[in-house]
Design a protein around this motif. Structure first.
Motif, short mmCIF file in Angstrom:
data_model
loop_
_atom_site.label_atom_id
_atom_site.label_comp_id
_atom_site.label_asym_id
_atom_site.label_seq_id
_atom_site.Cartn_x
_atom_site.Cartn_y
_atom_site.Cartn_z
N ASN A 549 0.85 -1.20 0.00
CA ASN A 549 0.00 0.00 0.00
C ASN A 549 0.89 1.25 0.00
OD1 ASN A 549 -2.33 1.55 0.07
ND2 ASN A 549 -2.45 1.52 2.31
N ASP A 551 2.51 4.94 -0.25
CA ASP A 551 2.03 6.31 -0.02
C ASP A 551 2.27 7.12 -1.30
OD1 ASP A 551 4.72 7.17 -0.10
OD2 ASP A 551 4.95 6.90 2.05
N SER A 579 -7.04 4.80 -11.21
CA SER A 579 -7.91 4.97 -10.06
C SER A 579 -9.33 4.60 -10.47
CB SER A 579 -7.86 6.42 -9.56
OG SER A 579 -8.78 6.64 -8.51
N SER A 590 -8.15 7.26 -1.86
CA SER A 590 -7.39 6.62 -2.93
C SER A 590 -7.18 7.57 -4.09
CB SER A 590 -8.13 5.36 -3.40
OG SER A 590 -7.47 4.79 -4.51
N LYS A 593 -4.63 10.18 -3.18
CA LYS A 593 -3.27 9.65 -3.20
C LYS A 593 -2.73 9.63 -4.64
CE LYS A 593 -2.49 5.19 -2.50
NZ LYS A 593 -2.24 3.89 -1.81
N VAL A 594 -3.54 9.17 -5.56
CA VAL A 594 -3.13 9.10 -6.96
C VAL A 594 -2.89 10.50 -7.52
CG1 VAL A 594 -3.86 8.45 -9.29
CG2 VAL A 594 -4.24 6.88 -7.39
N ASP A 644 -2.74 1.87 -7.48
CA ASP A 644 -2.47 2.55 -6.22
C ASP A 644 -2.24 1.60 -5.05
OD1 ASP A 644 -5.22 1.81 -6.12
OD2 ASP A 644 -5.54 3.29 -4.52
N ASN A 645 -2.48 0.28 -5.25
CA ASN A 645 -2.17 -0.67 -4.18
C ASN A 645 -1.96 -2.05 -4.79
OD1 ASN A 645 -4.80 -2.30 -3.99
ND2 ASN A 645 -5.54 -0.19 -3.74
N THR A 648 -5.13 -4.22 -5.97
CA THR A 648 -5.67 -3.87 -7.29
C THR A 648 -4.73 -4.33 -8.40
OG1 THR A 648 -6.77 -1.93 -6.37
CG2 THR A 648 -6.47 -1.99 -8.75
#
Length: 704
Positions: A549, A551, A579, A590, A593-594, A644-645, A648
């Protein structure tokens, strides 16, 4: 063939170096022979290219490989020979002639597959001979539209349509109606090529070829003559001459007949020879196209006086000798007439084809398609071929710790056999070679090191490991035990630059493979990417295996590293930060963050093309992109997709791989001083070979 020759002739006046390639050649005799099509094009267009280089594989070999389920290997062989042909002769443009393989259900699907493998647009020739649908252009275009969908299903492009062998009296009408209807169907219609009597009729030079004949008398230039009229000399000479005359006066034909006779009919040969030489005879005497001398078994078959007489004539018609008897010759001529093949010496036909092409085909339609922007992507075949070629030019030394696995041995043999890399296997040399011999695997090109008995290296590696882990209180004795582990030993070979990279994981866990690398080779954030070889492009997915995950700062670093990896593999990076929202259409942690990671990259790496947040469909589908982000330079054309993680990324790569049958190469680790890559425990030999080559390319990039 007439259209292909005429098209090539036209293109030779537009491009400086035009080539011709037949992917699957229908050869006379065995597959090592040269295709008649290649012979025709080389001779008709005066190409100096080696004939064997202009064709991929023979028909028999292609059918055998398809029957064994080896379509991938077949495509690789066809593509490799195609690339080598273009490289060797520096071709600006190459015309590829498709075809039909007996036993396969659809020539459209075969040629669409070839078009995609070779990244070539398709020009469809629709055969209209005896086609009742000519009265309904809409019906033809409906069929073409269906065919177009088949072509597109193989990720190929239909560049245009030519109707072939249209009845001459319908060419004008059909062309006008087709042009009007083609606009509605969004089909590039280039014209209608007529069914022409000269092109369809057999010529004497073609008869000589088909009957394996031999020119006994006459000049080679005289065999380019129509022989659609046949006459068997079964009667006396007077009756024969009358019959020849009646062909003109009764049937209205201006064609001279080919007379079939045997060596014992010296009266026929001498009479026709004298009439031909003296240019006198019965009223309206047309002469003959030639004489086919059946039952001819050599020089002695013909009476010596007859031979002397014919040789003494200033000019004599062609006399062709064949071992076939009259009945067999008639059957062979009938077959030849039904499927007349043009030869390079068929000057009359070739000139006629070029004239008809110029009169009836709109080359502006075809050249407009050639000037359209080419797709940026590469097929898996292209990508792998280019990767292999780079590896061959600069082979790297790759260590494979898992020598007890048969897949590793097979991959090592293939890699060294193809010159893709130098392989170092870890293990007991006697056992490894015995295992390979038992499995009939040739690993003679591989080096083998028994790491258990490399005392000097073990001591050096233990000292380095102790120093690296001193903050953790690791002792020399502990390190000495640890470096006996194959993956640790292999990683230390990378650390000390004795090898350029390592591939492991076929028989051990991911942690066992990468943990040593994270300990002694880490130079920053370590992440991973997969090279996703889609049918029409290669995409880079990250991170799908390491960072759970990230940052915003880590996500930005993963993206920048992935862009550099893309460049190393010849992929122009266009970054899409994936995303569940595109642009400013959504919100949430989320998405934020992107958006932050995207902003960071734009600030620190303004040279990179990047878009984010963006949804997956808008990133790779141009139609969707125009609706959601019309002015983005990345949307619809993304090549590097960052998730983003890990949840996914891993789910998406597996979903794409399984649903589209995409070839996935990876995970390839980023952020290491030397490349170390992990294999799936279900990896195939091909997967291992590709990972070894990818590791070698990473090593080249690191050395830069």
């Amino acid at each position: 063939s007439p259209i292909v020759v005429a098209l090539l002739d036209y293109l030779q006046h537009t491009y400086s170096n035009v080539g011709y390639y037949v992917p699957i050649a229908k050869c006379r005799g065995d597959d090592s022979a040269i295709s008649a099509r290649v012979d025709l094009v080389r001779g008709a267009l005066n190409l100096d290219d080696e004939a064997a280089a202009m064709q991929g594989v023979g028909k028999a070999e292609a059918l055998d490989m398809i029957a064994r389920g080896e379509e991938e290997a077949l495509g690789e062989k066809i593509y490799a020979r195609f690339v080598e042909y273009k490289r060797r002769y520096g071709k600006d443009l190459t015309v590829i002639e498709g075809g039909l393989l007996e036993g396969l259900s659809s020539s459209i699907l075969l040629n669409a597959w070839l078009a995609n493998e070779l990244s070539a647009p398709m020009l469809m020739l629709y055969d209209c001979q005896n086609d009742p649908s000519l009265s309904d252009p809409e019906d033809i275009l409906r069929r073409v539209t269906i065919a177009k969908k088949d072509v597109q299903s193989h990720n190929a492009e239909l560049a245009g349509l030519i109707l072939n062998r249209v009845p001459p009296n319908l060419v004008g009408t059909v062309s006008d109606e087709m042009r009007r209807a083609a606009k509605e169907h969004q089909c590039a219609f280039a014209g209608a090529f007529p069914n022409d009597q000269i092109l369809e009729s057999p010529r004497l030079n073609e008869v000589v070829r088909d009957l394996h004949g031999r020119l006994l008398f006459g000049q080679a230039v005289d065999v380019d003559v129509d022989v659609s009229q046949l006459l068997v000399a079964a009667q006396n000479v007077t009756s024969l001459l009358s019959k020849i005359r009646s062909l003109v006066t009764t049937e209205g034909s201006t064609l001279r007949p080919l007379v079939l006779t045997t060596p014992d009919r010296s009266d026929v040969l001498l009479s026709l020879g004298c009439l031909h030489a003296s240019k006198v005879g019965p009223p309206d005497w047309p002469g003959v196209a030639g004489v086919l001398l059946c039952d001819y078994d050599g020089h002695d078959a013909l009476d010596g006086h007859v031979r002397t007489a014919l040789e003494s004539l200033d000019h004599v018609f062609p006399v062709i000798g064949t071992s076939l008897d009259v009945g067999q010759a008639i059957q062979a001529l009938s077959r030849s007439g039904q499927s007349s093949k043009i030869l390079a010496t068929s000057t009359t036909k070739l000139d006629r084809a070029k004239l008809l092409f110029k009169q009836h085909i709109d080359m502006d339609v075809i050249t407009a398609q050639l000037s359209n922007p080419k797709r940026d992507g590469k097929t898996p075949k292209q990508f792998l071929h280019e990767m292999y070629e780079v590896c061959r030019r600069d082979p790297k030394r790759i260590v494979l710790p898992e020598s007890e696995d048969p897949r590793i041995l097979r991959a090592a043999a293939e890699v060294t056999g193809k010159g893709l890399a130098d392989i170092l296997l870890l293990g007991d040399e006697g056992k490894v070679r015995a295992d390979a011999a038992r499995l009939n695997i040739d690993i003679s090109g591989c080096e083998i090191m028994d790491h258990r008995h490399e005392e000097t290296l073990k001591d050096e590696f233990a000292r380095i490991w102790t120093e690296e882990r001193s903050s953790k209180g690791v002792t020399y004795e502990q390190s000495a035990d640890l470096v006996l582990d194959r993956n640790v030993f292999g990683t230390m070979l990378c650390k000390t630059r004795r090898v350029d990279g390592m591939v492991s994981g076929a028989a051990c866990t991911t942690a066992a493979t990468i943990r040593p690398a994270l300990t002694v080779l880490r130079k920053g954030l370590v992440s991973s990417v997969f090279l996703m070889c889609m049918p029409d492009r290669v995409l880079v997915f990250g991170d799908c295996a390491v960072v759970v995950n990230p940052d915003p700062e880590q996500l930005a670093q993963i993206a920048v590293d992935a862009a550099q990896t893309a460049v190393a593999f010849g992929i122009n990076p266009a970054l899409a930060m994936i995303s569940y929202s595109t642009g400013s259409s959504g919100s949430g942690p989320s998405v934020d963050k992107v958006a932050q990671a995207t902003s960071n990259i734009r600030a620190t790496h303004p040279e990179l093309m990047i878009e984010g947040p963006i949804q997956f469909d808008a990133a790779i589908n141009e139609v969707v992109a125009k609706q959601k982000l019309q002015h983005s330079e990345v949307a619809g054309r993304a090549t590097v997709l960052i998730f983003d993680n890990l949840s996914t990324g891993n789910a998406v790569y597996k979903a794409v791989q399984q649903s589209s049958k995409a070839l996935a190469i990876g995970p390839l680790l980023q952020g290491l001083a030397r490349p170390v890559n992990d294999l799936s425990r279900g990896a195939t030999v091909a997967d291992i070979v590709n990972t070894i080559c990818a590791t070698a390319l990473q090593a080249m990039d690191e050395s830069k």
